[in-house]
Scaffold this active site. Structure first.
Site, PDB file in Angstrom:
ATOM      1  N   HIS A 261      22.997  88.121  75.638  1.00 46.52           N
ATOM      2  CA  HIS A 261      24.583  89.105  76.072  1.00 46.52           C
ATOM      3  C   HIS A 261      24.661  89.663  74.617  1.00 46.52           C
ATOM      4  O   HIS A 261      23.674  90.249  74.670  1.00 46.52           O
ATOM      5  CB  HIS A 261      25.402  87.745  75.301  1.00 46.52           C
ATOM      6  CG  HIS A 261      24.779  86.834  74.144  1.00 46.52           C
ATOM      7  ND1 HIS A 261      23.992  85.820  74.342  1.00 46.52           N
ATOM      8  CD2 HIS A 261      25.660  87.071  73.277  1.00 46.52           C
ATOM      9  CE1 HIS A 261      23.861  85.490  73.239  1.00 46.52           C
ATOM     10  NE2 HIS A 261      24.784  85.747  72.467  1.00 46.52           N
TER      11      HIS A 261
ATOM     12  N   HIS B 255      26.351  89.973  71.269  1.00 46.02           N
ATOM     13  CA  HIS B 255      25.681  89.698  70.806  1.00 46.02           C
ATOM     14  C   HIS B 255      24.631  90.107  69.786  1.00 46.02           C
ATOM     15  O   HIS B 255      23.757  90.785  69.879  1.00 46.02           O
ATOM     16  CB  HIS B 255      25.800  87.998  70.076  1.00 46.02           C
ATOM     17  CG  HIS B 255      27.643  88.121  70.135  1.00 46.02           C
ATOM     18  ND1 HIS B 255      27.356  86.271  70.618  1.00 46.02           N
ATOM     19  CD2 HIS B 255      28.735  88.317  69.976  1.00 46.02           C
ATOM     20  CE1 HIS B 255      29.058  85.815  70.395  1.00 46.02           C
ATOM     21  NE2 HIS B 255      29.729  87.458  69.673  1.00 46.02           N
TER      22      HIS B 255
ATOM     23  N   ASP C 108      23.402  89.762  67.061  1.00 44.03           N
ATOM     24  CA  ASP C 108      21.942  88.978  67.146  1.00 44.03           C
ATOM     25  C   ASP C 108      21.100  88.702  68.418  1.00 44.03           C
ATOM     26  O   ASP C 108      19.678  87.467  68.379  1.00 44.03           O
ATOM     27  CB  ASP C 108      21.594  87.258  66.367  1.00 44.03           C
ATOM     28  CG  ASP C 108      23.051  86.450  66.802  1.00 44.03           C
ATOM     29  OD1 ASP C 108      24.121  86.968  68.004  1.00 44.03           O
ATOM     30  OD2 ASP C 108      23.016  85.155  67.543  1.00 44.03           O
ATOM     31  N   HIS C 109      21.087  88.693  69.089  1.00 45.40           N
ATOM     32  CA  HIS C 109      20.752  88.800  70.841  1.00 45.40           C
ATOM     33  C   HIS C 109      20.249  90.169  70.811  1.00 45.40           C
ATOM     34  O   HIS C 109      18.948  90.101  71.698  1.00 45.40           O
ATOM     35  CB  HIS C 109      21.408  88.352  71.831  1.00 45.40           C
ATOM     36  CG  HIS C 109      21.266  85.879  71.731  1.00 45.40           C
ATOM     37  ND1 HIS C 109      20.529  85.887  71.859  1.00 45.40           N
ATOM     38  CD2 HIS C 109      22.056  85.474  70.677  1.00 45.40           C
ATOM     39  CE1 HIS C 109      21.270  84.266  71.401  1.00 45.40           C
ATOM     40  NE2 HIS C 109      22.292  84.851  70.288  1.00 45.40           N
TER      41      HIS C 109
ATOM     42  N   HIS D 238      29.806  81.545  77.714  1.00 44.95           N
ATOM     43  CA  HIS D 238      29.513  81.698  75.931  1.00 44.95           C
ATOM     44  C   HIS D 238      30.507  82.919  75.214  1.00 44.95           C
ATOM     45  O   HIS D 238      31.034  82.897  74.368  1.00 44.95           O
ATOM     46  CB  HIS D 238      28.449  82.351  74.893  1.00 44.95           C
ATOM     47  CG  HIS D 238      28.217  82.726  74.245  1.00 44.95           C
ATOM     48  ND1 HIS D 238      28.417  81.663  72.561  1.00 44.95           N
ATOM     49  CD2 HIS D 238      28.007  83.444  73.709  1.00 44.95           C
ATOM     50  CE1 HIS D 238      28.420  82.028  71.343  1.00 44.95           C
ATOM     51  NE2 HIS D 238      27.608  82.633  71.570  1.00 44.95           N
TER      52      HIS D 238
ATOM     53  N   ASP E  68      22.491  81.878  74.257  1.00 43.50           N
ATOM     54  CA  ASP E  68      24.309  81.359  73.639  1.00 43.50           C
ATOM     55  C   ASP E  68      24.979  80.691  74.814  1.00 43.50           C
ATOM     56  O   ASP E  68      24.692  81.314  76.039  1.00 43.50           O
ATOM     57  CB  ASP E  68      24.872  81.367  72.430  1.00 43.50           C
ATOM     58  CG  ASP E  68      23.987  82.335  71.675  1.00 43.50           C
ATOM     59  OD1 ASP E  68      23.370  81.622  71.408  1.00 43.50           O
ATOM     60  OD2 ASP E  68      24.407  82.794  70.589  1.00 43.50           O
TER      61      ASP E  68
ATOM     62  N   HIS F  44      29.132  77.327  71.479  1.00 44.30           N
ATOM     63  CA  HIS F  44      27.715  77.141  71.475  1.00 44.30           C
ATOM     64  C   HIS F  44      28.469  75.409  72.432  1.00 44.30           C
ATOM     65  O   HIS F  44      28.847  74.470  71.299  1.00 44.30           O
ATOM     66  CB  HIS F  44      27.205  77.492  69.722  1.00 44.30           C
ATOM     67  CG  HIS F  44      27.192  78.305  69.690  1.00 44.30           C
ATOM     68  ND1 HIS F  44      26.278  79.501  70.270  1.00 44.30           N
ATOM     69  CD2 HIS F  44      27.574  79.374  68.882  1.00 44.30           C
ATOM     70  CE1 HIS F  44      25.955  80.193  69.471  1.00 44.30           C
ATOM     71  NE2 HIS F  44      27.541  80.432  69.041  1.00 44.30           N
TER      72      HIS F  44
ATOM     73  N   HIS G 217      17.193  78.865  67.767  1.00 44.99           N
ATOM     74  CA  HIS G 217      18.200  78.917  67.788  1.00 44.99           C
ATOM     75  C   HIS G 217      19.295  77.822  67.108  1.00 44.99           C
ATOM     76  O   HIS G 217      20.300  77.519  67.548  1.00 44.99           O
ATOM     77  CB  HIS G 217      19.291  79.604  68.711  1.00 44.99           C
ATOM     78  CG  HIS G 217      20.289  80.338  68.152  1.00 44.99           C
ATOM     79  ND1 HIS G 217      21.783  79.866  68.086  1.00 44.99           N
ATOM     80  CD2 HIS G 217      20.547  81.834  68.377  1.00 44.99           C
ATOM     81  CE1 HIS G 217      22.375  81.129  67.923  1.00 44.99           C
ATOM     82  NE2 HIS G 217      21.831  81.928  68.053  1.00 44.99           N
TER      83      HIS G 217
END
Length: 659
Positions: free
Chosen positions: A81, A83, A85-86, A168, A189, A406, A428
């Site tokens: 996805h 975000h 952090d991904h 998510h 997530d 989450h 994670h």
């Protein structure tokens, strides 16, 4: 960058290395942030996600993509996805490392990825000294990204994979990967709870052999959604009624849209709140809403039904705010601003402006990573440090009301129970939360009689799993035109296609594969003038079937019906054979024999001596008959006597004392 640490080994029982799977978190191993997982199995190498850590900046925020892990051999990168952090490490991975693989994500993720990283670059120019990449790298990365639909089975580099809805954020996917029949589910997530606009994460119809699952909330359980929404609206109402301002730090896309839907509904139902403005403060606000309107079919049934009569993302009571320069901060207001963890940007600027006034409130509505300001203020500190470096008292009220999409403990344990997966890898999650989740799941599964292996590796710590695979070849084509009888032996060609094996007749090769059959005729000229009868005699000591004959009107020696020696001229012979492993070995022996005979001085000398006693050509002996045959037999005896003396005594005497 960290180095590879000790492995978590698989049980060793003598299986070959081809059955060994290695899973290594390069990020999000006993931490939240910079998700990146490295998987190797059956000669295939995959990456899942490639994000940055929100608590760090520059190179310190990157996953552990150092020399310990060869990125040049990675076949695929699957991004779950949009975000940061991904996915925010993707341009760096593509253009600053040796990575050459293919990149896949869903349509919505690709569209929003570009917006998110454009904003990330803009903020980084102001707040970060080390720029990881620029707009040019981002633009080029769009050309490298390939898109997939949910449930679309895709084959790339010999790996099959497909995506499920993860629930998510818009476009978020869980990826199921099939390598040689072994299935791995990577959840990224996910959330099993349907909210106002997103579907719940799907349950795969097949049970994976390995599940890599997020553990963000450990053993915590979320408050019921209705209770959360009620608390959220009550805090906002009480704050604005006392003349305060409400700051809701959130990411531009994801939970922001869920909260906007809640606020729009509440304001529409309470006319007394209409004089209090709600602002969605993000440079991406308009573009974000367009993306949500474009991919409306990826949302739940409720939103799709509303869209038939009215676009639910066209808000009446919410206004876009591009920057603080156009913000009239003269009374009560509600401002939703990014980023969600108060690292920088508009949310941090508003926090610095409002944090000393007790009438104001800050509502933390999502998960906060260790090391961020949002996580710090949840510990109820008396003082905070502003971006200017000034330390001031914290008087504004801080409320944690999680709308984080989450999975909590209940969702995670129920999800794993339905999957029935024998191997579980936790990612994670902060170390303590992950450890508690592992212990709780082990106890739960033991009590329920469920056999499952649970692992929680650190960054760069490799999990090793072994899978027993049976090698079965499927017979096809003319070989099975008639069903074979029990115990009957089938003979054919074994062809490896992907990770499968097929058994077929040579004439079917073109039909079932892109291969064709052919033969290579080898011809080699060898200097030799000692006569083929000698070659025949020497080769008959090695091979059973050696015959002297004629071919193409030339004298020849046939060896085992695979190699032919032709007397092409007095000075040399030609060796012919149709190349295959057996014929090549026979030809090697023949060539070695010819060279040995030609270079052996003793052979030449014996031939000369034999010529003195039996001057007739050996070539004509096979035609001799009657009395002539008797005469040749005597000559042969004389010649053999001379040859034996030359070999064993080394003398020149031609006496008849030898028998």
């Amino acid at each position: 960058m960290s180095k590879r640490t000790n492995d978590i080994p698989a049980d060793s029982d003598g299986k070959d290395a081809g059955d060994l799977m290695e899973i290594t978190p390069l990020g999000a191993g006993q931490e939240v942030g910079r998700s990146c997982m490295y998987l190797q199995y059956k000669g295939k190498t995959l990456l899942f996600d490639c994000g940055v850590h929100p608590a760090y900046s520059g190179y310190a925020s990157l996953p552990m993509i150092d020399d310990d892990f060869d990125l040049s051999i990675v076949d695929l990168l699957l991004v779950t996805h949009f975000h940061l952090d991904h996915c925010a490490c993707l341009p760096y991975l593509l253009f600053k490392t040796s990575f050459k693989g293919r990149v896949f994500m869903t349509h919505a993720t690709k569209a929003i990825y570009h917006m998110m990283l454009s904003d990330f670059i803009r903020v980084s120019k102001v707040a970060v000294s080390e720029m990881l990449f620029d707009e040019t790298d981002l633009k080029k990365s769009m050309d490298r990204i390939e898109v997939v639909d949910f449930h679309q089975e895709t084959e790339a580099c010999g790996v099959h994979f497909w995506a499920y809805h993860a629930g998510h954020v818009l476009g978020a996917a869980m990826f199921m990967v099939d390598i040689a029949g072994t299935k791995v589910l990577y959840t990224g997530d996910y959330s099993r709870e349907e909210d106002r606009h997103l579907k719940a994460a799907e349950i795969p119809e097949v049970s994976p052999d390995v599940t890599v699952i997020e553990s963000t909330y450990g053993i915590q359980s979320h408050q019921p959604r209705r209770e959360r929404e009620q608390r959220f609206t009550e805090v906002i109402r009480d704050t604005v009624r006392r003349g305060g301002r409400v700051l809701i730090p959130t990411f531009a896309l994801g939970r922001a849209q869920e909260l906007l839907l809640i606020l729009e509904e509440y304001w529409a139902a309470h006319p007394d709140m209409h004089n209090v403005p709600i602002y969605y403060a993000s440079p991406l606000a308009k573009r974000c809403m367009k993306a949500y309107q474009t991919y409306i079919n990826s949302m739940n049934d409720k939103i799709r039904q509303q869209y038939d009569t009215k676009n639910p993302f066209v808000f009446k009571h919410i206004h876009n705010l591009k920057g603080l320069a156009e913000f009239d901060d003269t009374g009560p207001s509600v401002v939703m601003a990014s980023p969600g963890m108060l690292q920088s940007g508009m949310s941090r600027q508003l926090f610095d402006m409002w944090c000393q006034d007790p009438k104001n409130a800050c509502v933390i509505a999502g998960y906060c990573v260790e090391g961020t300001l949002a996580k710090f203020i949840l510990t109820e500190p008396k003082e905070v440090t502003l971006m200017s470096g000034l330390v001031v008292p914290l008087h504004m009220s801080v409320h944690y009301i999680s709308f984080s999409a989450h999975a909590d403990y209940t969702q995670t344990s129920d999800f794993l129970k339905l999957l029935k997966t024998p191997n579980i890898v936790l990612m994670h999650g902060e170390a303590q939360e992950m450890g508690r989740l592992k212990t709780s799941l082990q106890t739960k599964f033991e009590n329920e009689g469920v056999q499952a292996q649970i692992m929680n590796p650190k960054n760069c710590q490799t999990v090793q799993l072994r899978f027993k695979g049976e090698k079965v070849a499927r017979a096809v084509g003319s070989l099975v035109a008639e069903p074979p009888k029990a115990g009957e032996r089938l003979s054919g060609l074994v062809v490896k296609k992907g990770f499968g094996l097929q058994l077929l007749a040579p004439q079917d090769l073109r039909v079932y594969t892109q291969l064709t059959s052919g033969s290579v005729m080898q011809r080699q000229s060898v200097p030799y003038n000692q006569g083929l009868e000698l070659v025949q005699a020497r080769l008959a000591q090695i091979f059973d079937d050696v015959t002297l004959g004629e071919k193409k009107d030339l004298l020849c020696v046939q060896v085992s019906n695979v190699v032919t020696i032709l007397q092409q001229a007095a000075e040399y012979v030609v060796v012919e054979w149709s190349s295959d492993p057996i014929a090549d070995m026979v030809a090697d022996s023949v060539l070695a024999t010819l060279l040995q005979l030609d270079m052996d001085p003793g052979v030449v000398r014996r031939n000369q001596l034999a010529g003195k006693i039996a001057p007739d050509s050996l070539k004509g002996r096979h035609e001799a008959t009657g009395g002539e045959a008797s005469r040749l037999a005597v000559a042969d005896k004389d010649m053999i006597t001379v040859l034996l003396r030359q070999i064993f005594e080394g003398g020149e005497d031609e006496s008849d004392n030898c028998t």
